[in-house]
Scaffold this motif. Structure first.
Motif, PDB file in Angstrom:
ATOM      1  N   VAL A  41       0.837  -1.212   0.000  1.00  0.00           N
ATOM      2  CA  VAL A  41       0.000   0.000   0.000  1.00  0.00           C
ATOM      3  C   VAL A  41       0.864   1.251   0.000  1.00  0.00           C
ATOM      4  O   VAL A  41       0.601   2.220  -0.724  1.00  0.00           O
ATOM      5  CB  VAL A  41      -0.958  -0.019   1.212  1.00  0.00           C
ATOM      6  CG1 VAL A  41      -1.679   1.312   1.353  1.00  0.00           C
ATOM      7  CG2 VAL A  41      -1.967  -1.145   1.069  1.00  0.00           C
ATOM      8  N   ALA A  42       1.905   1.253   0.804  1.00  0.00           N
ATOM      9  CA  ALA A  42       2.801   2.409   0.862  1.00  0.00           C
ATOM     10  C   ALA A  42       3.501   2.625  -0.478  1.00  0.00           C
ATOM     11  O   ALA A  42       3.646   3.754  -0.948  1.00  0.00           O
ATOM     12  CB  ALA A  42       3.825   2.213   1.981  1.00  0.00           C
ATOM     13  N   GLU A  43       3.938   1.508  -1.101  1.00  0.00           N
ATOM     14  CA  GLU A  43       4.612   1.625  -2.401  1.00  0.00           C
ATOM     15  C   GLU A  43       3.675   2.184  -3.466  1.00  0.00           C
ATOM     16  O   GLU A  43       4.050   3.060  -4.255  1.00  0.00           O
ATOM     17  CB  GLU A  43       5.130   0.252  -2.829  1.00  0.00           C
ATOM     18  CG  GLU A  43       5.907   0.281  -4.140  1.00  0.00           C
ATOM     19  CD  GLU A  43       6.423  -1.094  -4.523  1.00  0.00           C
ATOM     20  OE1 GLU A  43       6.995  -1.211  -5.618  1.00  0.00           O
ATOM     21  OE2 GLU A  43       6.241  -2.040  -3.728  1.00  0.00           O
ATOM     22  N   THR A  44       2.424   1.702  -3.497  1.00  0.00           N
ATOM     23  CA  THR A  44       1.446   2.224  -4.451  1.00  0.00           C
ATOM     24  C   THR A  44       1.156   3.700  -4.202  1.00  0.00           C
ATOM     25  O   THR A  44       1.051   4.505  -5.143  1.00  0.00           O
ATOM     26  CB  THR A  44       0.136   1.419  -4.365  1.00  0.00           C
ATOM     27  OG1 THR A  44       0.424   0.034  -4.589  1.00  0.00           O
ATOM     28  CG2 THR A  44      -0.863   1.906  -5.397  1.00  0.00           C
ATOM     29  N   ALA A  45       1.025   4.083  -2.940  1.00  0.00           N
ATOM     30  CA  ALA A  45       0.768   5.483  -2.601  1.00  0.00           C
ATOM     31  C   ALA A  45       1.919   6.379  -3.040  1.00  0.00           C
ATOM     32  O   ALA A  45       1.709   7.494  -3.538  1.00  0.00           O
ATOM     33  CB  ALA A  45       0.531   5.618  -1.090  1.00  0.00           C
ATOM     34  N   ILE A  46       3.147   5.903  -2.885  1.00  0.00           N
ATOM     35  CA  ILE A  46       4.312   6.689  -3.309  1.00  0.00           C
ATOM     36  C   ILE A  46       4.309   6.876  -4.824  1.00  0.00           C
ATOM     37  O   ILE A  46       4.570   7.971  -5.341  1.00  0.00           O
ATOM     38  CB  ILE A  46       5.613   6.024  -2.834  1.00  0.00           C
ATOM     39  CG1 ILE A  46       5.709   6.103  -1.294  1.00  0.00           C
ATOM     40  CG2 ILE A  46       6.824   6.672  -3.478  1.00  0.00           C
ATOM     41  CD1 ILE A  46       6.875   5.344  -0.719  1.00  0.00           C
ATOM     42  N   ARG A  47       4.012   5.796  -5.557  1.00  0.00           N
ATOM     43  CA  ARG A  47       3.968   5.901  -7.016  1.00  0.00           C
ATOM     44  C   ARG A  47       2.909   6.908  -7.471  1.00  0.00           C
ATOM     45  O   ARG A  47       3.158   7.751  -8.340  1.00  0.00           O
ATOM     46  CB  ARG A  47       3.680   4.529  -7.617  1.00  0.00           C
ATOM     47  CG  ARG A  47       4.817   3.534  -7.480  1.00  0.00           C
ATOM     48  CD  ARG A  47       4.417   2.181  -8.042  1.00  0.00           C
ATOM     49  NE  ARG A  47       5.494   1.194  -7.914  1.00  0.00           N
ATOM     50  CZ  ARG A  47       5.391  -0.077  -8.289  1.00  0.00           C
ATOM     51  NH1 ARG A  47       4.232  -0.508  -8.798  1.00  0.00           N
ATOM     52  NH2 ARG A  47       6.408  -0.896  -8.145  1.00  0.00           N
ATOM     53  N   ILE A  48       1.705   6.810  -6.879  1.00  0.00           N
ATOM     54  CA  ILE A  48       0.633   7.742  -7.252  1.00  0.00           C
ATOM     55  C   ILE A  48       1.017   9.170  -6.878  1.00  0.00           C
ATOM     56  O   ILE A  48       0.777  10.123  -7.643  1.00  0.00           O
ATOM     57  CB  ILE A  48      -0.681   7.322  -6.573  1.00  0.00           C
ATOM     58  CG1 ILE A  48      -1.139   5.958  -7.095  1.00  0.00           C
ATOM     59  CG2 ILE A  48      -1.774   8.370  -6.817  1.00  0.00           C
ATOM     60  CD1 ILE A  48      -2.379   5.422  -6.395  1.00  0.00           C
ATOM     61  N   GLY A  49       1.653   9.332  -5.725  1.00  0.00           N
ATOM     62  CA  GLY A  49       2.054  10.666  -5.295  1.00  0.00           C
ATOM     63  C   GLY A  49       3.087  11.285  -6.219  1.00  0.00           C
ATOM     64  O   GLY A  49       3.001  12.470  -6.575  1.00  0.00           O
ATOM     65  N   VAL A  50       4.080  10.488  -6.623  1.00  0.00           N
ATOM     66  CA  VAL A  50       5.108  10.989  -7.536  1.00  0.00           C
ATOM     67  C   VAL A  50       4.496  11.356  -8.890  1.00  0.00           C
ATOM     68  O   VAL A  50       4.814  12.392  -9.480  1.00  0.00           O
ATOM     69  CB  VAL A  50       6.230   9.948  -7.703  1.00  0.00           C
ATOM     70  CG1 VAL A  50       7.190  10.360  -8.813  1.00  0.00           C
ATOM     71  CG2 VAL A  50       6.978   9.762  -6.390  1.00  0.00           C
ATOM     72  N   LEU A  51       3.586  10.509  -9.400  1.00  0.00           N
ATOM     73  CA  LEU A  51       2.929  10.799 -10.669  1.00  0.00           C
ATOM     74  C   LEU A  51       2.082  12.065 -10.582  1.00  0.00           C
ATOM     75  O   LEU A  51       2.107  12.908 -11.481  1.00  0.00           O
ATOM     76  CB  LEU A  51       2.058   9.606 -11.074  1.00  0.00           C
ATOM     77  CG  LEU A  51       1.286   9.747 -12.394  1.00  0.00           C
ATOM     78  CD1 LEU A  51       2.250   9.948 -13.557  1.00  0.00           C
ATOM     79  CD2 LEU A  51       0.404   8.522 -12.637  1.00  0.00           C
ATOM     80  N   ALA A  52       1.328  12.211  -9.463  1.00  0.00           N
ATOM     81  CA  ALA A  52       0.516  13.417  -9.288  1.00  0.00           C
ATOM     82  C   ALA A  52       1.392  14.659  -9.196  1.00  0.00           C
ATOM     83  O   ALA A  52       1.064  15.718  -9.756  1.00  0.00           O
ATOM     84  CB  ALA A  52      -0.354  13.279  -8.042  1.00  0.00           C
ATOM     85  N   LEU A  53       2.521  14.550  -8.497  1.00  0.00           N
ATOM     86  CA  LEU A  53       3.445  15.672  -8.385  1.00  0.00           C
ATOM     87  C   LEU A  53       4.022  16.047  -9.742  1.00  0.00           C
ATOM     88  O   LEU A  53       4.131  17.243 -10.081  1.00  0.00           O
ATOM     89  CB  LEU A  53       4.573  15.328  -7.406  1.00  0.00           C
ATOM     90  CG  LEU A  53       5.638  16.413  -7.212  1.00  0.00           C
ATOM     91  CD1 LEU A  53       5.019  17.673  -6.637  1.00  0.00           C
ATOM     92  CD2 LEU A  53       6.757  15.893  -6.303  1.00  0.00           C
TER      93      LEU A  53
END
Length: 384
Positions: A41-53
């Motif tokens: 879950v943390a890894e997926t959240a980081i990926r989505i966060g980086v993409l959104a950024l």
């Protein structure tokens, strides 16, 4: 040996289905345990966060150019039929045709626009100085003003006070005049930026025209990705709407405003740049130039010579009725956008992005209205 019974032997051969099932069983990843789930879950959240950024950062970088690029795309779509004709005349020289067309339209629109913008800045500056030094004289109101319903007494009182003591009248209307003055100063200050945006928009339009085939294919591919099988229909509708509104609404409005401005300058109407801007706004929102031109006609008849007044009257009448001739020629068939949509788009766009937003806002809102209307009346898909 004769008469002996042979023992049957069987070869255990696995079927392809069995082999595939065994392969799926062996290669299928094991389900995540309770200890591994938080990490995934943390890894997926980081990926989505980086993409959104990254997307937000890209948007912030191109944000200052969105209106200009959009205006350039609108210009390219609007003049594309003329571009194809010019390409045929130049025997397929696309780049040369795009350059000639962009420069030609730029000169045709930029020369009178620069003259009227310069005049607008001078008019605003003169008006501000006149207010500051108290050099503006206002005649007393006619007797019939008091008989106006609801606002008659208030208007007559303010008008009388302004004719005798302008500074006191301005104090009563200070918030309204302050807002109007700020708006006029902002318009005058952004006039130069608007001209630069027009120049860049025509350059961008030339680039789009040079790569018109690729741009057309890209637009249709994006439309298909967004709405599926009807993507081509929506893309064609968007093209027809942009072309219709740009030529039949904005093109006619610009022509009317420029012709009215030339008449104001020739007749010696004070503040010709401001009245031309007002003509452009009223023409874009489909009110027409009549509310601005008719008072100017009355002023010229009251202050000018008979010959000048009659010539200005004839010119103004032609300007006011020219849209009835040009709109049927320039607007496409079947593209009917309500006046309220154009009005809201033009005013909202101008408040958001200045003079260029006056044009872009009207087209974007009209396009959104037509696409929403088409989607609303489309048959829902039955595919599961």
């Amino acid at each position: 040996m004769p008469g002996s019974i042979k023992k049957n032997t069987y070869v255990d051969v696995e079927t392809p289905a069995a082999m595939k099932q065994e392969s799926d069983i062996t290669t299928k990843p094991a389900p995540a345990g309770p200890d591994q789930l938080p990490g995934r879950v943390a890894e997926t959240a980081i990926r989505i966060g980086v993409l959104a950024l990254l997307l937000f950062w890209c948007f912030q970088i191109i944000k200052p150019f969105i209106v200009t690029v959009l205006w350039g795309a609108i210009i390219a779509v609007a003049i594309h039929p003329v571009y194809r004709t010019l390409v045929d005349l130049l025997q397929g020289r696309r780049r040369l045709a795009a350059i000639l067309l962009s420069v030609g339209f730029l000169i045709l629109l930029l020369v009178p626009t620069v003259l009227l913008t310069k005049l607008l800045v001078e008019n605003v500056k003169t008006l501000a100085e006149s207010f500051h030094h108290g050099q503006i004289t206002i005649p007393p109101p006619p007797e019939g003003v008091k008989g106006w319903p609801v606002i008659g007494d208030f208007v007559a009182r303010i008008w009388t006070l302004a004719s005798t003591n302008l500074s006191e009248a301005l104090k009563l209307l200070q918030p309204q005049f302050k807002a109007l003055g700020v708006w006029l100063l902002n318009v005058a200050a952004s006039a130069g930026i608007g001209i630069i945006m027009f120049v860049f928009a025509f350059i961008i339009a030339g680039v789009f025209l040079t790569h018109s085939s690729g741009s057309h294919e890209l637009a249709h591919r994006i439309a298909k990705r967004l709405v599926g099988e009807r993507g081509d229909d929506f893309a064609n509708l968007a093209e027809a709407t942009i072309r219709s509104v740009a030529r039949g609404v904005l093109g006619v409005a610009v022509i009317q405003a420029l012709l009215a401005g030339l008449g104001f300058m020739a007749a010696g109407v004070p503040g010709a740049g401001i009245w031309t801007l007002m003509c452009l706004i009223t023409a874009v929102v489909q009110v027409g130039v009549g509310p601005i031109v008719i008072p100017a006609i009355i002023y010229v008849f009251a202050t000018g010579t008979t010959l000048t007044a009659v010539a200005f009257l004839v010119w103004s009448v032609l300007v006011m009725v020219i849209d009835n001739v040009l709109k049927p020629l320039l607007m496409g068939r079947g593209i009917d956008v309500p006046m309220l949509v154009i009005f809201l788009g033009a005013i909202g766009g101008m408040l958001l992005s200045g003079i260029v937003g006056l044009f872009v806002g009207a087209i974007v809102l009209a396009l959104g209205y037509k696409l929403f209307q088409t989607w609303l009346h489309a048959e829902p898909s039955t595919q599961q």
